[in-house]
Motif scaffolding. Structure first.
Motif, PDB file in Angstrom:
ATOM      1  N   THR A 217      -4.258  15.006  -0.318  1.00  0.00           N
ATOM      2  CA  THR A 217      -3.684  13.693  -0.020  1.00  0.00           C
ATOM      3  C   THR A 217      -2.173  13.767  -0.211  1.00  0.00           C
ATOM      4  N   MET A 218      -1.442  13.117   0.695  1.00  0.00           N
ATOM      5  CA  MET A 218       0.018  13.054   0.577  1.00  0.00           C
ATOM      6  C   MET A 218       0.511  11.829   1.321  1.00  0.00           C
ATOM      7  N   SER A 219       1.761  11.494   1.137  1.00  0.00           N
ATOM      8  CA  SER A 219       2.361  10.395   1.887  1.00  0.00           C
ATOM      9  C   SER A 219       2.764  10.890   3.268  1.00  0.00           C
ATOM     10  N   ILE A 220       2.957   9.949   4.169  1.00  0.00           N
ATOM     11  CA  ILE A 220       3.393  10.310   5.514  1.00  0.00           C
ATOM     12  C   ILE A 220       4.759  10.980   5.470  1.00  0.00           C
ATOM     13  N   GLY A 221       5.612  10.562   4.527  1.00  0.00           N
ATOM     14  CA  GLY A 221       6.925  11.177   4.400  1.00  0.00           C
ATOM     15  C   GLY A 221       6.832  12.644   4.022  1.00  0.00           C
ATOM     16  N   VAL A 222       5.945  12.980   3.083  1.00  0.00           N
ATOM     17  CA  VAL A 222       5.753  14.373   2.682  1.00  0.00           C
ATOM     18  C   VAL A 222       5.187  15.171   3.857  1.00  0.00           C
TER      19      VAL A 222
ATOM     20  N   SER B 215       0.820  -1.206   0.000  1.00  0.00           N
ATOM     21  CA  SER B 215       0.000   0.000   0.000  1.00  0.00           C
ATOM     22  C   SER B 215       0.851   1.252   0.000  1.00  0.00           C
ATOM     23  N   LEU B 216       0.339   2.299  -0.613  1.00  0.00           N
ATOM     24  CA  LEU B 216       0.992   3.591  -0.543  1.00  0.00           C
ATOM     25  C   LEU B 216       0.712   4.193   0.833  1.00  0.00           C
ATOM     26  N   PRO B 217       1.709   4.831   1.447  1.00  0.00           N
ATOM     27  CA  PRO B 217       1.502   5.403   2.791  1.00  0.00           C
ATOM     28  C   PRO B 217       0.768   6.737   2.718  1.00  0.00           C
ATOM     29  N   PHE B 218      -0.465   6.697   2.220  1.00  0.00           N
ATOM     30  CA  PHE B 218      -1.244   7.913   2.012  1.00  0.00           C
ATOM     31  C   PHE B 218      -2.027   8.294   3.268  1.00  0.00           C
ATOM     32  N   LEU B 219      -2.245   9.593   3.399  1.00  0.00           N
ATOM     33  CA  LEU B 219      -3.134  10.145   4.417  1.00  0.00           C
ATOM     34  C   LEU B 219      -3.773  11.393   3.818  1.00  0.00           C
ATOM     35  N   ILE B 220      -4.826  11.866   4.458  1.00  0.00           N
ATOM     36  CA  ILE B 220      -5.434  13.133   4.055  1.00  0.00           C
ATOM     37  C   ILE B 220      -5.150  14.146   5.151  1.00  0.00           C
ATOM     38  N   ALA B 221      -4.484  15.240   4.778  1.00  0.00           N
ATOM     39  CA  ALA B 221      -4.187  16.320   5.711  1.00  0.00           C
ATOM     40  C   ALA B 221      -5.081  17.510   5.376  1.00  0.00           C
ATOM     41  N   SER B 222      -5.366  18.313   6.386  1.00  0.00           N
ATOM     42  CA  SER B 222      -6.296  19.430   6.173  1.00  0.00           C
ATOM     43  C   SER B 222      -5.981  20.578   7.112  1.00  0.00           C
ATOM     44  N   ARG B 223      -6.690  21.678   6.915  1.00  0.00           N
ATOM     45  CA  ARG B 223      -6.671  22.762   7.885  1.00  0.00           C
ATOM     46  C   ARG B 223      -7.243  22.241   9.198  1.00  0.00           C
TER      47      ARG B 223
END
Length: 342
Positions: A186-191, A113-121
């Motif tokens: 959406t971005m990876s945890i690394g980003v 899996s890609l280490p994706f997450l959704i980040a927001s304000r």
């Protein structure tokens, strides 16, 4: 396949010819084709590190890493006989098979899996609060767009209810979020960890929740039918080494952080340690190929635009579970998130 059958027919003509051919193949390095130029800051790095830290050698297989750019080049290499195994995207393998191409069989997934997450304000408390807000994507139809649409749908949110903004690469999307140009992305945890100032930002959908909502396997390691038949012992040894190193990193994430320190870029040692900890549950401790997850992945891909006109294929047409099963029969199945459902 016809070429493979002709080769097997010639080899089976005499026992002596088979022994000579087997000995010759065993003397050649086992070439593993990768689509990154240096170890990436994700669990997929186990392939590089298994080579660097001697895991392949301890399993008795001489692995040579071949580096190319992107899946098409990796597929071209393995189909031209310039590699024995390649780490490639699932959608490309499935498209190749659906279009009647030569049979390449997936045998493991070192980083499913890609280490994706959704980040927001930070003021956005739940996915439902995204309705009417701006959401940054790579492009309409990109992987991050498609997967995030699935994740948000599981929360009752239609991507069409958002103001979708095309921004390109994850690092650009992260910069846009930090600058207040979009409300979420959406971005990876690394980003995420590389953002220098996270004031006013938070993780809206974390890694584990993202994958639970969109359990799509991204990449697999494939071999040709010819290699699977003629060099099976080496294929099993490579998979066994990858499972063993994944288990070691799952038990001791700091070992991965230490090994990746030369490749950490602008990440601090603390952030590298946090990144290692964030992969808890994502290591392919049992080979990374679950029938249920791969079937879900195939079903989802066939709902996308790229597969609308393609013939439906069976999962067993492009996945061979027997290699990983041989490894687990030898070293047992480990408890954890990566369970080999069959």
């Amino acid at each position: 396949m016809n070429r493979t059958k002709r080769i097997f027919g010639l080899l089976s003509a005499s026992a002596s010819a088979m022994l000579i051919s087997a000995g010759a193949m065993a003397a050649e390095p086992f070439r593993l084709v990768l689509t990154h130029l240096e170890p990436p800051l994700v669990p997929n790095s186990v392939m590089d590190l298994a080579h660097e830290l001697g895991y392949f050698q301890r399993e008795g297989v001489d692995v040579e890493l071949i580096r190319v750019q992107q899946t098409p080049s990796a597929l071209a290499s393995i189909m031209a006989g310039e590699g024995e195994m390649a780490n490639v995207s699932v959608d490309a393998v499935l498209q190749l098979r659906a279009r009647g191409g030569d049979a390449l069989m997936a045998v493991t997934s070192p980083n499913k899996s890609l280490p994706f997450l959704i980040a927001s304000r930070s003021e956005i408390a739940s996915p439902a609060d995204l309705v009417g807000r701006s959401f940054g994507v790579g492009r309409i139809g990109s992987l991050d767009y498609s997967l995030s649409s699935k994740v948000l749908a599981s929360e009752g949110v239609d991507m069409n209810e958002l103001d979708v903004v095309t921004l390109g690469q994850p690092s650009v999307r992260a910069q846009a979020l930090a600058a207040g140009q979009v409300d979420a992305t959406t971005m990876s945890i690394g980003v995420w960890l590389s953002i220098p100032d996270k004031t006013g930002l938070s993780i809206l959908v974390p890694l584990d929740a993202y994958f639970d909502a969109a359990p799509v396997v991204n990449k697999v390691n494939v071999v040709s039918a010819e290699v699977l038949e003629g060099r099976r012992d080496e294929v099993v040894a490579v998979v066994r080494a990858l499972v063993k190193i994944s288990r070691d990193f799952a038990v001791d994430p700091s070992a991965w952080a230490d090994a990746m320190a030369p490749y950490s870029g602008n990440l601090t040692a603390d952030n590298l340690g946090l990144l290692a900890e964030s992969f808890d549950g994502n290591w392919s401790i049992n080979g990374g190929i679950s029938r249920q997850e791969l079937q879900n992945t195939q079903d989802w891909l066939y709902q996308t635009e790229d597969f609308k006109e393609l013939a439906l294929v069976a999962l067993d047409d492009w996945v061979d579970f027997s290699v990983t099963d041989d490894v687990l029969a030898e070293i047992d199945t480990a408890p954890g998130a990566d369970q080999p459902t069959r």
